[in-house]
Write an enzyme that holds these catalytic residues in place. Structure first.
Site, PDB file in Angstrom:
ATOM      1  CB  CYS A   1      26.402 -55.686  17.255  1.00  0.00           C
ATOM      2  SG  CYS A   1      27.228 -54.958  18.651  1.00  0.00           S
TER       3      CYS A   1
ATOM      4  NE  ARG B   1      21.075 -55.498  14.133  1.00  0.00           N
ATOM      5  CZ  ARG B   1      19.916 -55.770  14.737  1.00  0.00           C
ATOM      6  NH1 ARG B   1      18.796 -55.536  14.099  1.00  0.00           N
ATOM      7  NH2 ARG B   1      19.870 -56.237  15.959  1.00  0.00           N
TER       8      ARG B   1
ATOM      9  CD1 TRP C   1      26.090 -47.893  18.881  1.00  0.00           C
ATOM     10  CD2 TRP C   1      25.759 -48.986  20.798  1.00  0.00           C
ATOM     11  NE1 TRP C   1      25.675 -46.978  19.812  1.00  0.00           N
ATOM     12  CE2 TRP C   1      25.478 -47.612  21.011  1.00  0.00           C
ATOM     13  CE3 TRP C   1      25.628 -49.854  21.860  1.00  0.00           C
ATOM     14  CZ2 TRP C   1      25.067 -47.102  22.237  1.00  0.00           C
ATOM     15  CZ3 TRP C   1      25.214 -49.369  23.092  1.00  0.00           C
ATOM     16  CH2 TRP C   1      24.941 -47.988  23.259  1.00  0.00           C
TER      17      TRP C   1
ATOM     18  CG  ASN D   1      23.509 -57.895  18.947  1.00  0.00           C
ATOM     19  OD1 ASN D   1      23.874 -56.978  19.676  1.00  0.00           O
ATOM     20  ND2 ASN D   1      22.337 -57.906  18.347  1.00  0.00           N
ATOM     21  N   GLY D   2      25.000 -58.424  22.078  1.00  0.00           N
ATOM     22  CA  GLY D   2      24.390 -58.531  23.410  1.00  0.00           C
ATOM     23  C   GLY D   2      25.385 -58.090  24.474  1.00  0.00           C
TER      24      GLY D   2
ATOM     25  CD  GLU E   1       9.905 -38.614  17.294  1.00  0.00           C
ATOM     26  OE1 GLU E   1      10.098 -38.988  18.466  1.00  0.00           O
ATOM     27  OE2 GLU E   1      10.593 -39.017  16.345  1.00  0.00           O
TER      28      GLU E   1
ATOM     29  CE  LYS F   1      13.607 -39.015  14.431  1.00  0.00           C
ATOM     30  NZ  LYS F   1      12.894 -39.580  15.494  1.00  0.00           N
TER      31      LYS F   1
ATOM     32  CD  GLU G   1      16.878 -39.843  16.760  1.00  0.00           C
ATOM     33  OE1 GLU G   1      17.417 -40.897  17.128  1.00  0.00           O
ATOM     34  OE2 GLU G   1      15.669 -39.783  16.506  1.00  0.00           O
TER      35      GLU G   1
ATOM     36  CG  HIS H   1       5.661 -21.468  35.203  1.00  0.00           C
ATOM     37  ND1 HIS H   1       5.079 -20.639  36.149  1.00  0.00           N
ATOM     38  CD2 HIS H   1       4.693 -21.735  34.287  1.00  0.00           C
ATOM     39  CE1 HIS H   1       3.803 -20.436  35.835  1.00  0.00           C
ATOM     40  NE2 HIS H   1       3.535 -21.093  34.720  1.00  0.00           N
TER      41      HIS H   1
ATOM     42  CE  LYS I   1      15.359 -47.989  12.744  1.00  0.00           C
ATOM     43  NZ  LYS I   1      14.809 -46.613  12.744  1.00  0.00           N
TER      44      LYS I   1
END
Ligand code: AGP
Length: 604
Positions: free
Chosen positions: A2, A27, A74, A98-99, A477, A481, A484, A500, A599
């Site tokens: 957050c 964030r 968030w 935040n937490g 990566e 990308k 997301e 396979h 973030k």
């Protein structure tokens, strides 16, 4: 997870706080809210949606209070609703958090708080507890509350009968603060402080801050005043603005050449890698016989590139672990293991706890971090800071390539220290690393060509990235990308492994981005490409080929400059970032703030 901000000064706080929230929105952006305090009392405005919704909500308010707190959420506990948005008010107390408070349900029962609550959040329980304990002494109430909490928190608190004053306290979740002639400001990170001052301090854990317009008093839980170390931000406010780009992500993709120069060049002395200025002791390289690399997400992918390089060039075993797994697997490490931790934010709690575990087992720790003074940096034995500047887009790009560059620096330094490579070979290696920014600049010239690929991918439901060796590590990566920011499912696959089982998913027009930059396995990858092409895949081939003679191999060819196989990563990284970026943009999505993401993941 957050964004939190507090301001108290001589000017109306409302627009200052909302402006700060806009800078912190990366964030977390499920909801936003603000609380203002003056002699008339507390006013709270909050709602779901991005900060612009909050701005609209407050537009007609004539709120001129000069003290307030703000929050972008968030969601962790409780859905995305107005009631669950912060700030949370209970009686005389209003706060933002935040937490994650892990024992919030027990606290509700233990202190009979149920009747005070209107939301589903753990944060509101903290407000209710504070209000229960508050009898006119804010520090006493804060100490008593914090003692009862279990979990992670960064709290900004206001008491209705103490106008002009903000209190704050944190344990794991980050908070920084500064005082200038504008007043006192506290926030989750420096992007919200930079317009007031380049000087700031990291809020020390379990210390109580009292912010007024005249200054910030920091006291430990025994009431003793402490003076935190003052740090200086080495970038300006423009770095945290879009600068004419449509999205921060595109700006940050184009900032990569300079970000790598700023990270590599200060560590080059006499054409060789040198960590003297970083205070990194060669002994950590001399005394280790294996490496452990621990990180999350993109940072972990950068670590995997480092693994590939170190094992190939130095023949030293490197284990890469997902931080959240590492923490609970009783890892096999000891004082002969060097643990390298990678984190852009330096606040990812999974990575932080993994770092602490590695240290507890006697392993020396070296962190590669992009935020100066961050928690992971302060917990590590040694830190190699990357100098990418603030990375605002949730999807990491320049932080990834500078982390990769840092792993190249470490590889070369370790090889020299352990006499596994000669000085002349080290000089040649460093010359190639120093030219990595030019590789990226060269590759960026093909951006428009890459953009056309997005039209094929944006309609896909499944996309595959395949490669061998270094190309496979890059594919990991690339897949993240794309997922997301464009919400197109993507999977990275070792090219030789596809047959396979997973090749069953290859059908007409399924996009397959094939990386074939590694000359020693080039023919094998081409065979794998033919296998998917024969089943109707839409193939994009990324290689150093001047041109493709056999049209049956691919639908689109992206050529990268002729490079040493170890250095193609700097070209392929950009291509893969642009594919994801243009796909997301073509879908009309908010590239910088993808749904469900934040973030910095400061919760477990
Ligand atoms: C990368 O695009 C993601 N935003 C995410 O995977 C990120 O890399 C991960 O959360 C680690 O963050 P850190 O580097 O700040 O520790």
């Amino acid at each position: 997870m957050c964004g939190i901000i507090g301001f108290t000064g001589d000017q109306p706080a409302k627009d200052i706080i909302i402006g700060g929230l806009e800078r912190l929105e990366y964030r977390g952006y499920d909801s936003a809210g603000i609380a203002l305090l003056d002699e008339k009392g507390i006013t709270v405005r909050k709602r779901t949606g991005k900060v612009e919704e909050l701005r609209k909500l407050c537009m007609n308010d004539t709120l001129d209070a000069c003290c307030g707190i703000g929050h972008t959420r968030w969601a962790t506990h409780g859905g995305v609703t107005d009631a669950n948005a912060h700030p949370h008010r209970c009686g005389q107390v209003v706060l933002i958090h935040n937490g994650i408070i892990e024992n919030y349900r027990q606290l509700v029962t233990e202190y009979g708080l149920a009747d005070k609550l209107v939301s589903e959040t753990d944060s509101e329980v903290v407000a209710a507890l504070l209000d229960t304990f508050y009898e006119g002494d804010p520090e006493a109430a804060i100490k008593k509350t914090v003692k009862a909490l279990s979990g992670a928190f960064a709290l900004c608190i206001m008491f209705e009968d103490i106008p002009g004053t903000i209190y704050a306290i944190r344990n794991v979740s980050p908070m920084v603060a500064t005082h200038s002639e504008s007043g006192s400001v506290i926030a989750s990170d420096v992007t919200a402080l930079i317009e007031y001052s380049n000087d700031y301090f990291v809020v020390p854990e379990y210390h109580i801050l009292k912010l007024t317009r005249d200054g910030i008093l920091v006291t430990n839980l025994k009431g003793k005043e402490v003076k935190p170390e003052i740090l200086t931000v080495n970038w300006d406010i423009k770095s945290a603005q879009k600068g004419g780009y449509p999205f921060f992500m595109l700006k940050e993709i184009y900032e990569q050449p300079d970000a790598i120069r700023n990270t590599v060049m200060p560590r080059v002395e006499g054409d060789l890698p040198d960590f003297t200025e970083d205070g990194i002791d060669d002994a950590i390289f001399e005394n280790c016989d294996k490496l452990m690399v621990v990180a999350c997400g993109t940072a972990m992918h950068a670590g995997i590139v480092g693994k590939h390089l170190i094992e190939k060039l130095l023949r030293i075993p490197v284990n890469v672990e997902i931080a959240s797994e590492f923490r609970y697997k009783d890892p096999i490490i000891d004082e002969k293991t060097l643990t390298i931790v990678l984190s852009q934010s330096g606040e990812t709690i999974d990575t932080l706890e993994a770092l602490k575990l590695a240290k507890s087992k006697g392993s020396k720790t070296l962190s590669i971090v992009n935020v100066k003074g961050s928690t992971i940096a302060r917990e590590s034995d040694y830190v190699l800071y990357t100098h990418a500047g603030p990375e605002i887009a949730v999807a990491s790009t320049k932080a990834y390539t500078v982390q990769v560059a840092a792993m190249y620096l470490i590889t070369c330094r370790m090889g020299l220290v352990k006499k596994l490579i000669s000085e002349s070979d080290a000089r040649k290696f460093m010359a190639k690393l120093i030219s990595a920014p030019n590789i990226i600049e060269e590759t960026l010239k093909d951006a428009n060509d890459i953009k056309r690929i997005a039209n094929h991918i944006k309609m896909a439901t499944d996309t595959f990235y395949i490669g061998r060796g270094l190309d496979y590590t890059m594919s990991l990566e690339a897949a993240l990308k794309l997922k997301e920011i464009s919400y197109v499912h993507a999977e990275a696959y070792a090219a030789g492994e596809l047959k396979h089982g997973t090749i069953a998913l290859i059908a007409e027009n399924v996009p397959v981005i094939a990386l074939a930059t590694q000359e020693d396995v080039y023919a094998k990858v081409i065979s794998n490409i033919r296998e998917v092409k024969a089943r109707g895949a839409y193939v994009v081939l990324v290689s150093m080929d001047e041109k493709i003679d056999d049209p049956a191999i691919c639908d689109k060819h992206i050529r990268i400059p002729k490079l040493d196989p170890e250095f193609t990563a700097f070209a392929t990284a950009v291509i893969l970032q642009l594919i994801a970026y243009y796909t997301s943009e073509a879908k009309g999505l908010d590239v910088d703030k993808p749904r469900n993401l934040a973030k910095s993941v400061t919760v477990e």
